[in-house]
Design a protein around this motif. Structure first.
Motif, PDB file in Angstrom:
ATOM      1  N   TYR A   1       0.737  -1.288  -0.001  1.00 59.16           N
ATOM      2  CA  TYR A   1      -0.232   0.133   0.052  1.00 59.16           C
ATOM      3  C   TYR A   1       0.714   1.270  -0.120  1.00 59.16           C
ATOM      4  N   ARG A   2       0.698   2.281  -0.794  1.00 59.87           N
ATOM      5  CA  ARG A   2       1.285   3.357  -1.163  1.00 59.87           C
ATOM      6  C   ARG A   2       0.480   4.604  -0.956  1.00 59.87           C
ATOM      7  N   TYR A   3       1.065   5.550  -0.182  1.00 59.18           N
ATOM      8  CA  TYR A   3       0.318   6.837  -0.060  1.00 59.18           C
ATOM      9  C   TYR A   3       0.888   7.855  -0.785  1.00 59.18           C
ATOM     10  N   PHE A   4       0.245   8.792  -1.309  1.00 63.14           N
ATOM     11  CA  PHE A   4       0.714   9.894  -2.335  1.00 63.14           C
ATOM     12  C   PHE A   4      -0.084  11.122  -1.742  1.00 63.14           C
ATOM     13  N   VAL A   5       0.743  12.039  -1.643  1.00 65.15           N
ATOM     14  CA  VAL A   5       0.234  13.319  -1.300  1.00 65.15           C
ATOM     15  C   VAL A   5       0.552  14.456  -2.531  1.00 65.15           C
ATOM     16  N   THR A   6      -0.564  15.010  -2.715  1.00 66.29           N
ATOM     17  CA  THR A   6      -0.751  16.000  -3.713  1.00 66.29           C
ATOM     18  C   THR A   6      -1.461  17.403  -3.743  1.00 66.29           C
ATOM     19  N   SER A   7      -0.923  18.298  -4.467  1.00 66.69           N
ATOM     20  CA  SER A   7      -1.720  19.658  -4.195  1.00 66.69           C
ATOM     21  C   SER A   7      -2.868  19.736  -5.368  1.00 66.69           C
ATOM     22  N   LEU A   8      -3.032  18.796  -6.052  1.00 67.44           N
ATOM     23  CA  LEU A   8      -3.920  18.655  -7.148  1.00 67.44           C
ATOM     24  C   LEU A   8      -5.270  18.408  -6.556  1.00 67.44           C
ATOM     25  N   ASP A   9      -6.327  19.028  -7.164  1.00 68.64           N
ATOM     26  CA  ASP A   9      -7.881  18.576  -6.588  1.00 68.64           C
ATOM     27  C   ASP A   9      -8.218  17.314  -7.210  1.00 68.64           C
ATOM     28  N   THR A  10      -8.100  16.301  -6.345  1.00 71.60           N
ATOM     29  CA  THR A  10      -8.436  14.880  -6.729  1.00 71.60           C
ATOM     30  C   THR A  10      -9.696  14.571  -7.249  1.00 71.60           C
ATOM     31  N   THR A  11     -10.717  15.667  -6.769  1.00 75.27           N
ATOM     32  CA  THR A  11     -12.111  15.325  -7.175  1.00 75.27           C
ATOM     33  C   THR A  11     -12.138  15.642  -8.753  1.00 75.27           C
ATOM     34  N   VAL A  12     -11.341  16.389  -9.559  1.00 75.23           N
ATOM     35  CA  VAL A  12     -11.261  16.652 -10.631  1.00 75.23           C
ATOM     36  C   VAL A  12     -11.105  15.336 -11.475  1.00 75.23           C
ATOM     37  N   PHE A  13     -10.246  14.599 -11.182  1.00 79.98           N
ATOM     38  CA  PHE A  13      -9.690  13.366 -11.987  1.00 79.98           C
ATOM     39  C   PHE A  13     -10.321  12.342 -11.575  1.00 79.98           C
ATOM     40  N   ASN A  14     -10.754  11.406 -12.478  1.00 74.77           N
ATOM     41  CA  ASN A  14     -11.226   9.882 -12.247  1.00 74.77           C
ATOM     42  C   ASN A  14     -10.116   8.881 -11.745  1.00 74.77           C
ATOM     43  N   PHE A  15     -10.580   7.964 -11.438  1.00 74.87           N
ATOM     44  CA  PHE A  15      -9.500   7.046 -10.621  1.00 74.87           C
ATOM     45  C   PHE A  15      -8.220   6.490 -11.844  1.00 74.87           C
ATOM     46  N   HIS A  16      -8.677   6.515 -13.022  1.00 79.51           N
ATOM     47  CA  HIS A  16      -7.773   5.853 -14.011  1.00 79.51           C
ATOM     48  C   HIS A  16      -6.891   6.961 -14.454  1.00 79.51           C
ATOM     49  N   GLN A  17      -7.171   8.520 -14.178  1.00 79.05           N
ATOM     50  CA  GLN A  17      -6.232   9.655 -14.429  1.00 79.05           C
ATOM     51  C   GLN A  17      -5.481   9.711 -13.348  1.00 79.05           C
TER      52      GLN A  17
ATOM     53  N   LEU B   1      -4.150   7.276 -11.268  1.00 79.55           N
ATOM     54  CA  LEU B   1      -3.467   6.213 -11.349  1.00 79.55           C
ATOM     55  C   LEU B   1      -2.203   6.522 -12.397  1.00 79.55           C
ATOM     56  N   ARG B   2      -2.718   7.075 -13.494  1.00 80.25           N
ATOM     57  CA  ARG B   2      -1.796   7.516 -14.536  1.00 80.25           C
ATOM     58  C   ARG B   2      -0.727   8.481 -13.950  1.00 80.25           C
ATOM     59  N   LEU B   3      -1.178   9.454 -13.197  1.00 78.49           N
ATOM     60  CA  LEU B   3      -0.139  10.427 -12.652  1.00 78.49           C
ATOM     61  C   LEU B   3       0.559   9.650 -11.809  1.00 78.49           C
ATOM     62  N   VAL B   4       0.194   8.611 -10.925  1.00 81.94           N
ATOM     63  CA  VAL B   4       1.180   7.939 -10.219  1.00 81.94           C
ATOM     64  C   VAL B   4       2.165   7.096 -10.831  1.00 81.94           C
ATOM     65  N   ARG B   5       1.634   6.418 -12.121  1.00 79.58           N
ATOM     66  CA  ARG B   5       2.490   5.805 -12.906  1.00 79.58           C
ATOM     67  C   ARG B   5       3.739   6.463 -13.625  1.00 79.58           C
ATOM     68  N   VAL B   6       3.203   7.671 -13.871  1.00 82.43           N
ATOM     69  CA  VAL B   6       4.265   8.692 -14.675  1.00 82.43           C
ATOM     70  C   VAL B   6       5.277   8.889 -13.667  1.00 82.43           C
ATOM     71  N   HIS B   7       4.839   9.244 -12.409  1.00 80.11           N
ATOM     72  CA  HIS B   7       5.872   9.517 -11.342  1.00 80.11           C
ATOM     73  C   HIS B   7       6.785   8.638 -11.361  1.00 80.11           C
ATOM     74  N   TRP B   8       6.546   7.329 -10.955  1.00 79.39           N
ATOM     75  CA  TRP B   8       7.181   6.390 -10.810  1.00 79.39           C
ATOM     76  C   TRP B   8       8.150   5.935 -11.867  1.00 79.39           C
ATOM     77  N   GLY B   9       7.428   6.077 -13.209  1.00 75.64           N
ATOM     78  CA  GLY B   9       8.384   5.771 -14.357  1.00 75.64           C
ATOM     79  C   GLY B   9       9.584   6.582 -14.292  1.00 75.64           C
ATOM     80  N   ILE B  10       9.253   7.880 -14.006  1.00 79.20           N
ATOM     81  CA  ILE B  10      10.562   9.014 -13.981  1.00 79.20           C
ATOM     82  C   ILE B  10      11.624   8.380 -12.967  1.00 79.20           C
ATOM     83  N   GLU B  11      11.161   8.245 -11.825  1.00 75.61           N
ATOM     84  CA  GLU B  11      11.818   7.533 -10.745  1.00 75.61           C
ATOM     85  C   GLU B  11      12.624   6.357 -11.007  1.00 75.61           C
ATOM     86  N   ASN B  12      11.790   5.537 -11.663  1.00 76.90           N
ATOM     87  CA  ASN B  12      12.512   4.094 -11.837  1.00 76.90           C
ATOM     88  C   ASN B  12      13.759   4.126 -12.998  1.00 76.90           C
TER      89      ASN B  12
END
Length: 129
Positions: free
Chosen positions: A20-36, A38-49
């Protein structure tokens, strides 16, 4: 705050582990759906990895202090490392793949070194046994 559950499966489709991983963001998460989200999280980890992992593990960025720690020196070294990473990444994509995957980062470093130091282009482009 986002909570992402990551599941690790083995080759026989059996669940090996669950994180289980927790992510903190300043984005308004109510504007995005679940898939969007998750895509942001994957992009972040893609850069990191990709970029940061290679700099840390393969090039040993965190293990050494390359020069006197002045702001200018650190900036220059950071740019040189970024250029070295980009050169290595470009070289790696030109190597014949090993099965469905690119050549391992460590092997790409060795082949690039051999190409630059010894001028072994044919050896560098040949796949290892």
């Amino acid at each position: 705050m986002l909570l992402v559950r990551q599941q690790h499966w083995d080759d026989e489709d059996n669940l090996r582990a669950e994180d289980y991983r927790y992510f903190v963001t300043s984005l308004d998460t109510t504007v995005f759906n679940f898939h969007q989200l998750l895509r942001l999280v994957r992009v972040h980890w893609g850069i990191e990895n990709r970029h940061n992992w290679t700099l840390d593990v393969v090039l040993g960025e965190d293990a050494r202090q390359p020069c006197r720690p002045t702001r200018t020196a650190l900036e220059v070294v950071a740019w040189l490392r970024a250029m070295a990473f980009n050169l290595l990444a470009c070289f790696r994509t030109r190597l014949p793949p090993q099965g469905r995957h690119l050549v391992e980062w460590t092997r790409a470093c060795e082949l690039l070194r051999d190409s630059l130091v010894h001028g072994r282009r044919q050896t560098a482009l040949a796949t290892p046994d």
